[in-house]
Design a protein around this motif. Structure first.
Motif, mmCIF file in Angstrom:
data_model
loop_
_atom_site.group_PDB
_atom_site.id
_atom_site.type_symbol
_atom_site.label_atom_id
_atom_site.label_comp_id
_atom_site.label_asym_id
_atom_site.label_seq_id
_atom_site.Cartn_x
_atom_site.Cartn_y
_atom_site.Cartn_z
ATOM 1 N N MET A 1 0.846 -1.195 0.000
ATOM 2 C CA MET A 1 0.000 0.000 0.000
ATOM 3 C C MET A 1 0.879 1.241 0.000
ATOM 4 O O MET A 1 1.878 1.291 0.687
ATOM 5 C CB MET A 1 -0.869 -0.005 1.255
ATOM 6 N N HIS A 6 -4.267 6.619 0.808
ATOM 7 C CA HIS A 6 -4.728 7.400 1.942
ATOM 8 C C HIS A 6 -5.184 8.794 1.548
ATOM 9 O O HIS A 6 -5.809 9.471 2.334
ATOM 10 C CB HIS A 6 -3.609 7.521 2.974
ATOM 11 N N GLU A 18 -13.476 4.063 7.620
ATOM 12 C CA GLU A 18 -12.140 4.553 7.970
ATOM 13 C C GLU A 18 -12.069 4.858 9.476
ATOM 14 O O GLU A 18 -11.131 4.474 10.161
ATOM 15 C CB GLU A 18 -11.809 5.796 7.140
ATOM 16 N N THR A 21 -12.175 1.791 11.825
ATOM 17 C CA THR A 21 -10.992 0.930 11.830
ATOM 18 C C THR A 21 -9.708 1.704 12.104
ATOM 19 O O THR A 21 -8.642 1.110 12.157
ATOM 20 C CB THR A 21 -10.832 0.232 10.469
ATOM 21 N N THR A 22 -9.787 3.014 12.268
ATOM 22 C CA THR A 22 -8.559 3.801 12.287
ATOM 23 C C THR A 22 -7.687 3.493 13.506
ATOM 24 O O THR A 22 -8.194 3.132 14.573
ATOM 25 C CB THR A 22 -8.873 5.303 12.253
ATOM 26 N N PRO A 552 1.336 1.605 10.844
ATOM 27 C CA PRO A 552 0.461 0.466 11.165
ATOM 28 C C PRO A 552 -0.727 0.413 10.216
ATOM 29 O O PRO A 552 -1.158 1.434 9.692
ATOM 30 C CB PRO A 552 0.005 0.794 12.582
ATOM 31 N N ASN A 553 -1.254 -0.787 9.991
ATOM 32 C CA ASN A 553 -2.471 -0.949 9.203
ATOM 33 C C ASN A 553 -3.696 -0.652 10.050
ATOM 34 O O ASN A 553 -3.685 -0.847 11.262
ATOM 35 C CB ASN A 553 -2.585 -2.386 8.689
ATOM 36 N N ASN A 554 -4.759 -0.211 9.412
ATOM 37 C CA ASN A 554 -6.034 -0.066 10.115
ATOM 38 C C ASN A 554 -6.533 -1.436 10.560
ATOM 39 O O ASN A 554 -6.176 -2.453 9.985
ATOM 40 C CB ASN A 554 -7.073 0.570 9.190
ATOM 41 N N SER A 555 -7.383 -1.432 11.571
ATOM 42 C CA SER A 555 -7.880 -2.706 12.082
ATOM 43 C C SER A 555 -9.281 -2.540 12.637
ATOM 44 O O SER A 555 -9.594 -1.547 13.310
ATOM 45 C CB SER A 555 -6.949 -3.226 13.176
ATOM 46 N N ASP A 605 0.527 -8.950 11.458
ATOM 47 C CA ASP A 605 0.202 -7.694 10.783
ATOM 48 C C ASP A 605 1.390 -6.763 10.950
ATOM 49 O O ASP A 605 1.590 -6.168 11.996
ATOM 50 C CB ASP A 605 -1.063 -7.082 11.395
ATOM 51 N N GLY A 607 2.085 -4.096 9.253
ATOM 52 C CA GLY A 607 1.915 -2.725 8.792
ATOM 53 C C GLY A 607 2.500 -2.541 7.407
ATOM 54 O O GLY A 607 2.703 -3.506 6.681
ATOM 55 N N PHE A 608 2.759 -1.287 7.027
ATOM 56 C CA PHE A 608 3.273 -1.029 5.695
ATOM 57 C C PHE A 608 4.284 0.103 5.763
ATOM 58 O O PHE A 608 4.422 0.764 6.796
ATOM 59 C CB PHE A 608 2.130 -0.670 4.729
#
Lengths: 625, 110
Positions: A1, A6, A18, A21-22, A552-555, A605, A607-608
């Motif tokens: 990503m 974003h 969004e 899950t933010t 971090p990724n959303n969750s 997880d 993240g990216f």
């Protein structure tokens, strides 16, 4: 990503998803602001109902039972569901930026903390629709709360338990963030005062919430599972609840007021164009208040019969707190002294705060004298005192802080004109409402009383008090209108909107990029952005070359974990009625929570990364976002 | 390892230094380990010997506190640099807990 995902525009459903899950501290801050603001309105409506009921003698606007529910929910909502989340909103929005961090230490836990608070508050407020709210006062003293019929107290205990978990997580998260994630050069003694007060308040949360958790569990067990911790007939001791509650409850007062002090300590230097007077003594006073806050709880219980020695010790300890608080008051005055003062809306709130809070502090010292407290206990004098401290200290801080940090959180500036109208109405209303209550108390009007008789000299005072409350309500309504207009016009004001921003958060572009700092800034002293400005620079000196940023990724998992506990709470509560579905609901709820935790544990997880090339490319496009 | 900062660019000197440090630490760990076993034996012996409970309870508690301190400082390396924040919070917690228990003992269950 990549960053592209974003920055693209989202539809309404996309925006909702969004926010559900933010894990971004800036968005969680907005969630806290919305939820806390909602509960603030709810608590405010309850306050208005109280004042309508007490406006004239022998009134029957609400019944006595409903009145008990309203005062209980007013106190509980305002403390746990309005003041704390609103402060958490500012802590989340500002603190990581002030110390030059890209997020809090545990973004996932941050989201979990919010959703636990939200579902706890929702659970507590659903009591209005499910057979009656709690009615034993916000302190919920055990001898009264164990006798309370219906499920009100169960809603209180379970709801606060769930939202308390969230608060505790939030506090630990802030502590770890401040200890570990300060930018290069940001030593402890260069941290802005709001960060310092967040730090001390979080430490107080860490130590104060476990006693509340224990106390609430004992209450839950006594009411739902037939134990006897507080039941004198079974060999328990009802006073133990009071101790547990106030071991939590007194530090709670400082958890609330210290961040408000921190907000004012940011507002004063900004609009006086001077550095904060006596920075190190301010830090010292903050830490000292935090320590002393744990040694004074029994001053809430002078009349329970602790004995003269215990009363004397706690009285002296309580009076000692006036010393560091006084240091702070004088430092603020010295900060303004000789400054180039601008009377913006936040500055007006800050200036009004000093005399208002001092009045609350002085009556606090009066009550600390144990013999005097025997007269003042459970009268309107106490009500006047703690409203002077909470409204005069915390609420003025919250509203002033909302005006001050609005450009940072939303990129727009609230109207100064409407802001000043709100300020005048709110301040006049506040003093009108609560000043007279000191005298009502001295005349003997008891606290939490449902109504009063004519011909006892209480009519005029109560009527004035109710009129003042209406002023406050109108002020808040105008503030809401101000917010709606401002957000509808959506005039972006850009970076450093107050022109005199001193700390790191104002050095960032507006709206703040989701990764906060492209390059971590180099902090060269107190008020780092001001230092750079004084050397003719417009940006912070970077402390590192541009590189990949790990995000971090959303969750969605925090929401699910909290929802599970929310469901389980219903099962736990209704099983005492021998409902057949209650135990399965409890089991399902816990299964949802632990299942979600299991998923979180076993699913990797990582993240990216935002790549260096993307960041450089943004620079080329002018770096608007 | 992260706690032993390298002050010298000379890898050889720093290696020698770390070796010496580690040896010293190992010695302390062995000593404290021995003492902890010894304390445990004493604690069991004190109970077994049948002293009055007014002696045994405070005595065993005292030994326990000493063991906790050994554990924290010699096995969990709290004596090293970089643990100041953790120490501050642990001592604050102990203080708050102590005041609470003291109050309960003196004014609730007196």
């Amino acid at each position: 990503m990549s960053t592209i995902a974003h920055t693209q525009k989202r539809g309404f459903a996309g925006t909702v998803w969004e926010y559900l899950t933010t894990v971004d501290h800036k968005k969680i801050a907005i969630l806290y602001l919305l939820a806390g603001g909602f509960f603030f309105i709810v608590g405010g409506i309850e306050a208005m109902m109280i004042r309508i009921q007490l406006a004239v003698p022998n009134n029957d606007f609400v019944s006595a039972g409903l009145f008990n529910e309203i005062i209980t929910m007013h106190g509980t909502t305002m403390i746990f569901l309005a003041a704390m989340p609103l402060l958490f909103a500012f802590m989340n929005a500002v603190m990581p930026l002030q110390i030059g961090a890209r997020d809090v230490a545990f973004p996932f836990i941050n989201a979990l903390g919010f959703w636990l608070f939200f579902f706890g508050g929702l659970f507590l407020n659903l009591s209005w629709f499910l057979g009656g709210a709690p009615d034993a006062g916000w302190t919920s003293y055990a001898s009264l709360s164990l006798a309370s019929e219906g499920h009100g107290i169960d809603f209180y205990a379970l709801g606060l338990q769930i939202s308390g978990f969230g608060t505790l997580m939030g506090g630990i998260n802030f502590l770890v963030t401040i200890i570990n994630m300060r930018a290069p050069g940001m030593t402890y003694m260069r941290m802005p005062l709001f960060t310092w007060t967040t730090f001390v308040a979080s430490a107080l949360i860490l130590f104060a919430f476990p006693p509340l958790t224990v106390g609430l569990f004992m209450l839950i067990f006594d009411r739902m599972f037939g134990s006897g911790f507080f039941d004198v007939a079974m060999g328990g001791n009802t006073i133990i609840w009071e101790h547990f509650f106030w071991i939590f409850g007194h530090p709670e007062v400082y958890i609330l007021v210290l961040p408000a002090f921190g907000i004012f300590s940011e507002i004063f230097p900004t609009f006086s164009r001077k550095r904060l007077f006596g920075y190190s003594s301010m830090v010292f006073a903050t830490v000292l208040i935090g320590f002393l806050g744990f040694m004074v709880w029994a001053h809430h219980m002078f009349t329970t019969g602790l004995g003269p020695i215990a009363n004397a010790i706690f009285a002296v300890a309580t009076m000692a707190i006036a010393v560091p608080t006084g240091i702070k008051i004088f430092n603020w005055i010295m900060t303004i002294w000789g400054g180039s003062i601008q009377f913006t809306v936040p500055m007006l709130y800050a200036i009004a705060f000093i005399p208002s809070f001092v009045m609350g502090g002085v009556t606090g010292v009066m009550q600390a004298a144990a013999p005097a407290d025997y007269q003042l206990h459970d009268t309107y004098f106490i009500v006047a005192h703690f409203h002077y401290v909470i409204v005069g200290g915390i609420v003025l801080g919250l509203i002033g802080g909302a005006h001050f940090y609005w450009p940072l959180m939303f990129g727009t500036m609230l109207s100064e004109k409407l802001g000043k109208i709100t300020f005048v109405l709110f301040l006049v209303g506040f003093h009108l409402t609560f000043f007279i209550q000191h005298f009502l108390g001295l005349m003997g009007m008891p606290r939490r009383v449902w109504t009063f008789l004519p011909g006892q000299g209480l009519e005029t005072g109560n009527l004035i008090s109710s009129i003042g409350a209406a002023f406050m309500a109108v002020g808040i309504i105008i503030m809401l209108i101000n917010i709606v207009i401002t957000q509808k016009n959506n005039v972006q004001v850009g970076r450093d909107p107050w022109k005199d921003g001193r700390t790191l958060e104002w050095a960032l572009p507006s709206p703040t990029p989701f990764y906060n700092f492209k390059q971590l800034p180099l902090v060269r002293g107190l008020d780092p952005f001001w230092i750079e400005k004084m050397e003719g620079k417009t940006e912070m000196t970077p402390a590192e070359p541009i590189g990949d940023i790990h995000m971090p990724n959303n969750s969605f998992i925090p929401f699910v974990i909290s929802l599970g506990l929310f469901i389980a709470a219903f099962g736990a509560m209704y099983q005492m009625d021998d409902k057949a579905w209650a135990i399965p609901v409890l089991v399902i709820g816990m299964a949802v929570t632990f299942g979600a935790m299991l998923v979180r544990s076993i699913k990797d997880d990582h993240g990216f990364h935002i790549h260096k090339e993307d960041l450089l490319e943004e620079d080329g496009k002018g770096g608007t976002r | 390892m992260a706690n032993l900062q390298q002050n010298s660019n000379n890898p050889k000197a720093s290696y020698e230094y770390r070796r010496k440090k580690h040896a010293e630490e190992m010695r302390m760990q062995v000593i404290t380990f021995t003492m902890m076993i010894f304390f445990t034996v004493i604690a069991f012996a004190a109970v077994g010997a049948g002293f009055s409970k007014w002696f045994i309870i405070p005595f065993v508690l005292l030994l326990a506190v000493v063991q906790v301190i050994f554990q924290l400082y010699y096995f969990m390396h709290m004596s090293h640099k970089g643990h100041e924040a953790a120490q501050l919070f642990m001592y604050s917690g102990v203080l708050v807990g102590f005041i609470t228990i003291l109050t309960f003992l003196t004014i609730i269950w007196w």
